[in-house]
Design a protein around this motif. Structure first.
Motif, mmCIF file in Angstrom:
data_model
loop_
_atom_site.group_PDB
_atom_site.id
_atom_site.type_symbol
_atom_site.label_atom_id
_atom_site.label_comp_id
_atom_site.label_asym_id
_atom_site.label_seq_id
_atom_site.Cartn_x
_atom_site.Cartn_y
_atom_site.Cartn_z
ATOM 1 N N LEU A 13 0.834 -1.191 0.000
ATOM 2 C CA LEU A 13 0.000 0.000 0.000
ATOM 3 C C LEU A 13 0.870 1.244 0.000
ATOM 4 O O LEU A 13 1.825 1.357 0.757
ATOM 5 N N LYS A 14 0.540 2.204 -0.875
ATOM 6 C CA LYS A 14 1.245 3.478 -0.919
ATOM 7 C C LYS A 14 0.307 4.583 -0.468
ATOM 8 O O LYS A 14 -0.838 4.655 -0.900
ATOM 9 N N PHE A 15 0.797 5.465 0.382
ATOM 10 C CA PHE A 15 -0.013 6.526 0.925
ATOM 11 C C PHE A 15 0.172 7.804 0.117
ATOM 12 O O PHE A 15 1.296 8.174 -0.220
ATOM 13 N N GLU A 69 -6.231 8.026 8.566
ATOM 14 C CA GLU A 69 -6.130 8.301 10.002
ATOM 15 C C GLU A 69 -5.703 7.042 10.741
ATOM 16 O O GLU A 69 -6.249 5.949 10.529
ATOM 17 N N VAL A 70 -4.728 7.176 11.599
ATOM 18 C CA VAL A 70 -4.329 6.059 12.458
ATOM 19 C C VAL A 70 -5.444 5.819 13.469
ATOM 20 O O VAL A 70 -5.860 6.735 14.181
ATOM 21 N N VAL A 71 -5.924 4.591 13.545
ATOM 22 C CA VAL A 71 -7.012 4.246 14.451
ATOM 23 C C VAL A 71 -6.406 3.541 15.664
ATOM 24 O O VAL A 71 -5.803 2.465 15.534
ATOM 25 N N ASP A 83 -4.617 -1.552 17.384
ATOM 26 C CA ASP A 83 -3.176 -1.463 17.149
ATOM 27 C C ASP A 83 -2.888 -1.873 15.712
ATOM 28 O O ASP A 83 -3.511 -2.811 15.185
ATOM 29 N N ASN A 84 -1.934 -1.155 15.078
ATOM 30 C CA ASN A 84 -1.572 -1.389 13.674
ATOM 31 C C ASN A 84 -2.812 -1.303 12.778
ATOM 32 O O ASN A 84 -3.133 -2.222 12.020
ATOM 33 N N CYS A 85 -3.487 -0.185 12.859
ATOM 34 C CA CYS A 85 -4.762 -0.021 12.167
ATOM 35 C C CYS A 85 -4.876 1.386 11.604
ATOM 36 O O CYS A 85 -4.546 2.367 12.286
ATOM 37 N N ILE A 86 -5.328 1.504 10.368
ATOM 38 C CA ILE A 86 -5.642 2.801 9.773
ATOM 39 C C ILE A 86 -7.013 2.728 9.120
ATOM 40 O O ILE A 86 -7.528 1.647 8.836
ATOM 41 N N ALA A 107 -2.082 -1.650 9.117
ATOM 42 C CA ALA A 107 -0.944 -0.854 8.626
ATOM 43 C C ALA A 107 -0.357 -0.093 9.811
ATOM 44 O O ALA A 107 -1.071 0.259 10.750
ATOM 45 N N PRO A 108 0.957 0.189 9.820
ATOM 46 C CA PRO A 108 1.894 0.024 8.691
ATOM 47 C C PRO A 108 2.364 -1.401 8.447
ATOM 48 O O PRO A 108 2.886 -1.695 7.380
#
Length: 205
Positions: A13-15, A69-71, A83-86, A107-108
């Motif tokens: 995945l590219k942001f 957004e980081v969740v 954790d480790n979630c967007i 992610a990441p």
């Protein structure tokens, strides 16, 4: 306008936008409700509702999340931390959403997502679309495995998979304190995440 992430099953995945919007999050639209027969988050059929009082269930509305957004702590007041979630708005039609424009993904670190509950739950469910076989695992307070359920293979849309996208996975056990979604180097999206708190009331006949 929200920028989109293109999920490709054969590449990382590219942001396009790395801005985090944690401070502007509005949690008012999260729905808390009792189990209902028309609502996908309901007690597993293994539970006898004549003997066990139905616990409160929480359904997470992701619409107020921002793309990329980081969740993590947004839903802490409702008893869950990720954790480790967007949050993303997928543009790849292979990863269709179910009931909203926004979904969650691991992610990441690709292929992995964890949710921790602040008090024990006994039921967790989510709609999952994955590029690989995916395992949903439930653990107790001591990180001992309680139960697992498996998406046996990829279920991308417009593929030859016999499994439809947004397949409902669920786990049921007493004293669930965390769950993990693991697709082993794959990519997956999660929609309609729901959990039911552990019942404290037992009915007797």
């Amino acid at each position: 306008m929200l920028k989109q992430a293109c999920l490709q099953s054969d590449q990382q995945l590219k942001f396009e936008d790395h801005k985090l919007m944690l401070d502007n999050f509005d949690i008012q639209n999260i729905h808390s409700q009792m189990v209902d027969s028309s609502f996908h988050c309901q007690m597993h059929t293994a539970l006898d509702t004549e003997k066990v009082a139905i616990p409160n269930c929480i359904y997470l509305n992701l619409e107020d999340l921002k793309c990329f957004e980081v969740v993590k702590h947004q839903y802490q007041k409702w008893g869950i931390v990720f954790d480790n979630c967007i949050a993303i708005q997928p543009s790849n039609p292979a990863f269709p959403t179910d009931s909203s424009l926004m979904v969650m993904m691991g992610a990441p670190k690709g292929g992995y997502l964890e949710a921790t509950f602040l008090r024990p739950v006994q039921f967790v469910s989510a709609f999952v679309t994955s590029s690989q076989r995916l395992v949903l695992s439930a653990y107790n307070r001591d990180r001992q495995l309680l139960t697992q359920t498996v998406l046996p293979g990829a279920n991308l849309a417009n593929s030859d998979s016999a499994i439809p996208p947004n397949t409902l996975l669920s786990v049921t056990a007493n004293d669930i304190y965390s769950v993990t979604f693991c697709a082993f180097d794959g990519q997956f999206t999660i929609d309609n995440f729901c959990f039911c708190f552990q019942s404290k009331s037992i009915k007797t006949r």
